[in-house]
Scaffold this active site. Structure first.
Site, PDB file in Angstrom:
ATOM      1  N   ASN A 122     -10.199  -3.383   5.268  1.00 26.23           N
ATOM      2  CA  ASN A 122     -11.191  -2.698   4.455  1.00 26.23           C
ATOM      3  C   ASN A 122     -12.485  -2.550   5.233  1.00 26.23           C
ATOM      4  O   ASN A 122     -12.849  -3.395   6.054  1.00 26.23           O
ATOM      5  CB  ASN A 122     -11.408  -3.399   3.112  1.00 26.23           C
ATOM      6  CG  ASN A 122     -11.867  -4.831   3.199  1.00 26.23           C
ATOM      7  OD1 ASN A 122     -11.361  -5.618   3.991  1.00 26.23           O
ATOM      8  ND2 ASN A 122     -12.832  -5.193   2.363  1.00 26.23           N
ATOM      9  N   VAL A 123     -13.152  -1.415   4.996  1.00 27.47           N
ATOM     10  CA  VAL A 123     -14.424  -1.111   5.636  1.00 27.47           C
ATOM     11  C   VAL A 123     -15.381  -0.683   4.525  1.00 27.47           C
ATOM     12  O   VAL A 123     -15.176   0.345   3.883  1.00 27.47           O
ATOM     13  CB  VAL A 123     -14.283   0.026   6.679  1.00 27.47           C
ATOM     14  CG1 VAL A 123     -15.624   0.325   7.323  1.00 27.47           C
ATOM     15  CG2 VAL A 123     -13.234  -0.340   7.727  1.00 27.47           C
ATOM     16  N   GLU A 124     -16.391  -1.505   4.294  1.00 28.86           N
ATOM     17  CA  GLU A 124     -17.333  -1.234   3.214  1.00 28.86           C
ATOM     18  C   GLU A 124     -18.525  -0.423   3.713  1.00 28.86           C
ATOM     19  O   GLU A 124     -18.722  -0.248   4.917  1.00 28.86           O
ATOM     20  CB  GLU A 124     -17.804  -2.548   2.596  1.00 28.86           C
ATOM     21  CG  GLU A 124     -16.673  -3.300   1.927  1.00 28.86           C
ATOM     22  CD  GLU A 124     -17.089  -4.618   1.325  1.00 28.86           C
ATOM     23  OE1 GLU A 124     -16.260  -5.189   0.591  1.00 28.86           O
ATOM     24  OE2 GLU A 124     -18.224  -5.086   1.568  1.00 28.86           O
ATOM     25  N   CYS A 144      -5.394  -1.462  -5.248  1.00 28.99           N
ATOM     26  CA  CYS A 144      -6.135  -0.823  -6.337  1.00 28.99           C
ATOM     27  C   CYS A 144      -5.396   0.447  -6.770  1.00 28.99           C
ATOM     28  O   CYS A 144      -4.422   0.874  -6.135  1.00 28.99           O
ATOM     29  CB  CYS A 144      -7.563  -0.510  -5.890  1.00 28.99           C
ATOM     30  SG  CYS A 144      -7.691   0.865  -4.715  1.00 28.99           S
ATOM     31  N   CYS A 181     -10.414   1.132   1.580  1.00 25.05           N
ATOM     32  CA  CYS A 181      -9.523  -0.018   1.396  1.00 25.05           C
ATOM     33  C   CYS A 181      -8.611  -0.181   2.613  1.00 25.05           C
ATOM     34  O   CYS A 181      -8.321   0.775   3.335  1.00 25.05           O
ATOM     35  CB  CYS A 181      -8.659   0.167   0.157  1.00 25.05           C
ATOM     36  SG  CYS A 181      -9.575   0.222  -1.388  1.00 25.05           S
ATOM     37  N   CYS A 190      -5.217   3.194  -4.065  1.00 22.72           N
ATOM     38  CA  CYS A 190      -4.248   2.864  -3.016  1.00 22.72           C
ATOM     39  C   CYS A 190      -2.821   3.000  -3.512  1.00 22.72           C
ATOM     40  O   CYS A 190      -1.937   3.406  -2.759  1.00 22.72           O
ATOM     41  CB  CYS A 190      -4.508   1.464  -2.472  1.00 22.72           C
ATOM     42  SG  CYS A 190      -6.003   1.395  -1.461  1.00 22.72           S
ATOM     43  N   GLU A 228      -5.403  -0.684   2.719  1.00 22.35           N
ATOM     44  CA  GLU A 228      -4.153   0.060   2.601  1.00 22.35           C
ATOM     45  C   GLU A 228      -4.338   1.513   3.028  1.00 22.35           C
ATOM     46  O   GLU A 228      -3.544   2.063   3.796  1.00 22.35           O
ATOM     47  CB  GLU A 228      -3.636   0.018   1.154  1.00 22.35           C
ATOM     48  CG  GLU A 228      -3.390  -1.373   0.625  1.00 22.35           C
ATOM     49  CD  GLU A 228      -4.607  -1.975  -0.086  1.00 22.35           C
ATOM     50  OE1 GLU A 228      -5.721  -1.968   0.493  1.00 22.35           O
ATOM     51  OE2 GLU A 228      -4.443  -2.462  -1.210  1.00 22.35           O
TER      52      GLU A 228
END
Length: 131
Positions: free
Chosen positions: A43-45, A88, A54, A91, A56
């Site tokens: 994940n990369v916020e 989620c 996300c 995803c 995935e």
């Protein structure tokens, strides 16, 4: 062919690379395609939360960027912050998109370290598909 344990270990490795400075919730994913290739992602916020990616979707985007055209048959998802780290809703729809009719396995780990397998058709019944 790569085992479920190996897929999960790859997802664990990917989770260590997550950029999660806002939630402190690291997630890694590793997807196996019919071609036999595997692709990982984390994940990369972003400070604009809606722009976060996300793990995935990152793994599946990695596959597409590398020219993958076959079906996704398995995806392992892991977070050191929780057991059974389910994908989620967004995803789930992405997984279904690239499953292309295949009932993709979702590989997770419970709090005792045991692998649990779920199927995308159970997690996302009646998914959106164009006719």
């Amino acid at each position: 062919m790569i085992t479920n344990e190996e897929l999960l270990n790859n997802a664990k490795d990917a989770s260590q690379k997550a950029y999660s400075k806002y939630s402190d919730f690291q997630v890694g994913a590793c997807a196996l395609y019919e071609s036999g290739h595997v692709y990982s992602g984390c994940n990369v916020e972003n400070s604009s939360y809606g722009l976060a990616l996300c793990a995935e979707r990152n793994a599946m985007s990695n596959a597409i960027a590398n020219g993958e055209t076959s079906k996704i048959i398995k995806i392992a998802i892991f977070s050191p912050k929780t057991s059974l780290c389910f994908p989620c809703g967004a995803c789930r729809q992405w997984i279904q998109e690239f499953a292309k009719g295949y009932n993709t396995e979702i590989i997770l780990e419970d709090n005792s370290g045991e692998i649990k397998i779920f199927y995308i058709n159970d997690l996302l019944p009646h998914s959106f598909e164009l006719i």
